[in-house]
Write a protein that holds these residues in place. Structure first.
Motif, short mmCIF file in Angstrom:
data_model
loop_
_atom_site.label_atom_id
_atom_site.label_comp_id
_atom_site.label_asym_id
_atom_site.label_seq_id
_atom_site.Cartn_x
_atom_site.Cartn_y
_atom_site.Cartn_z
N ASP A 60 0.82 -1.21 0.00
CA ASP A 60 0.00 0.00 0.00
C ASP A 60 0.86 1.26 0.00
OD1 ASP A 60 -2.51 1.03 -0.25
OD2 ASP A 60 -2.91 1.14 1.89
N GLY A 61 2.02 1.19 -0.65
CA GLY A 61 2.88 2.37 -0.68
C GLY A 61 3.76 2.44 -1.91
N GLY A 62 3.46 1.67 -2.93
CA GLY A 62 4.20 1.76 -4.18
C GLY A 62 5.42 0.86 -4.29
N GLU A 63 5.63 -0.02 -3.30
CA GLU A 63 6.89 -0.77 -3.27
C GLU A 63 6.79 -2.21 -3.73
OE1 GLU A 63 8.90 -0.25 0.47
OE2 GLU A 63 7.99 1.72 0.72
N CYS A 64 5.57 -2.74 -4.00
CA CYS A 64 5.51 -4.19 -4.25
C CYS A 64 4.85 -4.57 -5.57
CB CYS A 64 4.81 -4.89 -3.10
SG CYS A 64 3.01 -4.69 -3.09
N CYS A 70 -2.80 1.64 -5.87
CA CYS A 70 -2.78 2.18 -4.50
C CYS A 70 -2.33 3.63 -4.50
CB CYS A 70 -1.88 1.35 -3.59
SG CYS A 70 -0.11 1.61 -3.82
N LEU A 71 -1.65 4.06 -5.57
CA LEU A 71 -1.16 5.44 -5.63
C LEU A 71 -1.93 6.27 -6.65
CD1 LEU A 71 2.75 5.05 -5.42
CD2 LEU A 71 1.09 5.41 -3.59
#
Ligand SMILES: Cc1cc2nc3c(=O)[nH]c(=O)nc-3n(C[C@H](O)[C@H](O)[C@H](O)COP(=O)(O)OP(=O)(O)OC[C@H]3O[C@@H](n4cnc5c(N)ncnc54)[C@H](O)[C@@H]3O)c2cc1C
Ligand code: SF4
Lengths: 325, 160
Positions: B42-46, B61-62
């Protein structure tokens, strides 16, 4: 991501944008490019704006075009488009390479070059979810201390965007605008070594875009190290450019780094080392060691200052090899 | 403040009321019940929440739901046709490129974004194409295998 409510403006033109910015209360809004950095920070409760102003629907900010000998890249251009632009990859390989290294394909489709230029500084003690268990307030959160430099008098958060290093090495100029008009400045004067306010831009101004000189023709390259090859910020990023010459010498070399302090930085020591020298001649560890002697990186993102310097030295050696015709 | 929006998802139109703070991911999963799109970091990392927006891979999510208006959004639910798996899904199944399955919808959509633009990518291009999707089970080898098979690149890592 569960975000706190905010008003969302999505102007379709610069005139509309100035109007919205003019009416907004001071400190009441944040500009949104692709949102790939603003939204995670809002999710972590680092930012809680009353309003967001989206720039992605303003066509004037999305052009990539020639202006005489220069190339203008609008701030809302997606990094993927910058990278794939024929003009950019032909004339400014360092910029295409830097844009190609940002985050991941998804982040490059969403993220803009304006957002990359204006990316806020980062720090392990700061970029984490706020609430119980978060680190006590440091300068960047309005507190009275720094956890990175004990006893430090200011914030040392790290500038770690990729494209600004390439743009510095390409002698780019930043175009800034607001309701009152436009101004232009060398990109080097846009940044300052301050973890809290690393950019010199007014509250009601925006970056319109970036202008890169096409003459003199430069060969250039951008290389970086990161813990993971993808979806990760650079630990060290280095861009080199040199005027094209028949002699095979470094003519007017520019070397610029990211991940070194609170701004992207020209490395004068390395530029002096390279000037006039044959591109084919390798750079020894002793030589770059000497050239980087003045550099004082702080301990950040888990790596020691000495190791960080070492990374820049190795990047310099590899970048040289990339410039050999 | 909530406002009416119209979204085009998997070829269908949806009308709904959302506030500006609502992300596309939230709309897909919680408003429309399209839970094939996963919420990971939920933060752009996965990359688990990857969907296609006018053919480009993006992180839902972004992305604010308001910004998805006027775009063609494709989620994993939009791939199979009348119960028949799409050829990418087919290849993932046949190559065993799925273990727990959490990264799979995102992985499949990143593959689609890549192959739709570049039907015969090189290994390097495949690596880059799926580099925005983390997988904690497969070690990626079988995922590469599935994409390489579709790309006609031949088996990767055959030198081992
Ligand atoms: C997992 C992950 C990995 C990442 N890896 C990298 C990486 O490797 N390298 C890297 O450089 N970045 C990385 N990023 C950060 C980010 O994705 C990129 O820097 C991207 O280019 C930011 O652009 P944006 O348009 O999304 O910015 P936004 O989030 O929209 O904005 C960023 C900042 O710029 C300001 N801003 C935006 N446009 C303008 C403008 N025109 N004028 C004035 N101010 C403006 C915003 O107000 C905000 O302060 C990563 C992010 C994530 C989540
Ligand atoms: S460098 Fe220091 S003041 Fe700045 S964010 Fe990190 S801990 Fe806070």
């Amino acid at each position: 991501m569960h975000l706190k409510p905010f008003a969302y403006h999505r102007p379709l033109s610069l005139a509309g944008l100035w109007d919205i910015m003019d009416k907004a209360p001071s400190g009441g809004f944040i500009l949104l490019g692709g949102g790939t950095d603003v939204l995670p920070r809002m999710g972590q409760r680092l930012l809680a704006p009353a309003a967001l102003i989206g720039l992605k629907n303003i066509a004037e900010l999305k052009v990539i075009e020639r202006e005489g000998d220069d190339v203008f890249i609008g701030a809302a251009s997606a990094l993927q488009h910058v990278r794939e632009s024929e003009l950019v990859s032909r004339l400014f390989p360092a910029l295409a390479q830097a844009a190609a290294r940002v985050g991941s394909p998804q982040l490059r489709h969403m993220g803009t070059i304006g957002g990359n230029l204006c990316l806020d500084t980062r720090c392990l003690y700061y970029n984490q979810r706020q609430g119980p268990g978060a680190f006590p307030r440091c300068y960047k959160k309005g507190g009275d201390r720094c956890h990175v430099v004990k006893g430090g008098k200011r914030c040392y958060a790290l500038f770690s965007a990729d494209t600004p290093a390439a743009l510095l090495a390409l002698d780019a100029r930043v175009c800034i605008g607001g309701a009152a008009g436009k101004r232009e400045a060398p990109l080097n004067e846009f940044y300052r070594d301050d973890g809290i306010r690393s950019r010199d831009i007014g509250e009601k101004e925006i970056v319109l875009g970036i202008k890169i000189p096409g003459k003199p023709v430069r060969v250039s390259a951008y290389l970086r190290f990161s813990t993971r090859a993808a979806i990760d910020f650079p630990l060290a990023g280095l861009a080199v450019s040199v005027e094209k010459s028949r002699s095979g010498a470094f003519v007017n070399p520019r070397v610029a780094a990211t991940g070194i302090c609170s701004r992207p930085l020209r490395l004068a020591g390395l530029e002096t080392l390279l000037a006039g020298r044959d591109v084919r001649r390798e750079i020894t560890e002793e030589e770059w060691g000497d050239a980087l002697k003045e550099l004082r990186p702080v301990r950040h993102q888990g790596i020691s200052p000495a190791y960080r310097k070492y990374l820049f030295g190795v990047l310099m050696q590899r970048a040289r090899a990339r410039l050999v015709p | 403040m909530e406002q009416p929006i119209k979204l085009q998802i998997n070829g269908r139109s949806y009308m709904l009321n959302v506030g500006p703070q609502v992300t596309l991911l939230h709309v897909l999963r919680d408003y429309l019940g399209l839970t094939g799109t996963k919420e990971g970091c939920d933060g752009g990392e996965c990359g688990a929440c990857t969907v296609l927006c006018d053919g480009e891979s993006v992180l839902s999510c972004l992305m604010l739901a308001l910004d998805a208006q006027g775009k063609n959004i494709l989620t994993i639910e939009g791939l199979a046709n009348n119960g028949e798996l799409d050829r990418i899904q087919e290849a993932f199944v046949e190559e065993g490129a799925i273990q727990c399955g959490f990264c799979t919808p995102g992985m499949v959509l990143s593959t689609k974004a890549l192959l739709d633009r570049n039907p015969h990518p090189t290994f390097e291009e495949i690596r880059e194409g799926i580099s925005g999707n983390l997988c904690r089970c497969t070690g990626y080898v079988k995922v590469f295998g599935a994409v390489a098979r579709l790309a006609g690149t031949g088996k990767p890592f055959s030198d081992k």
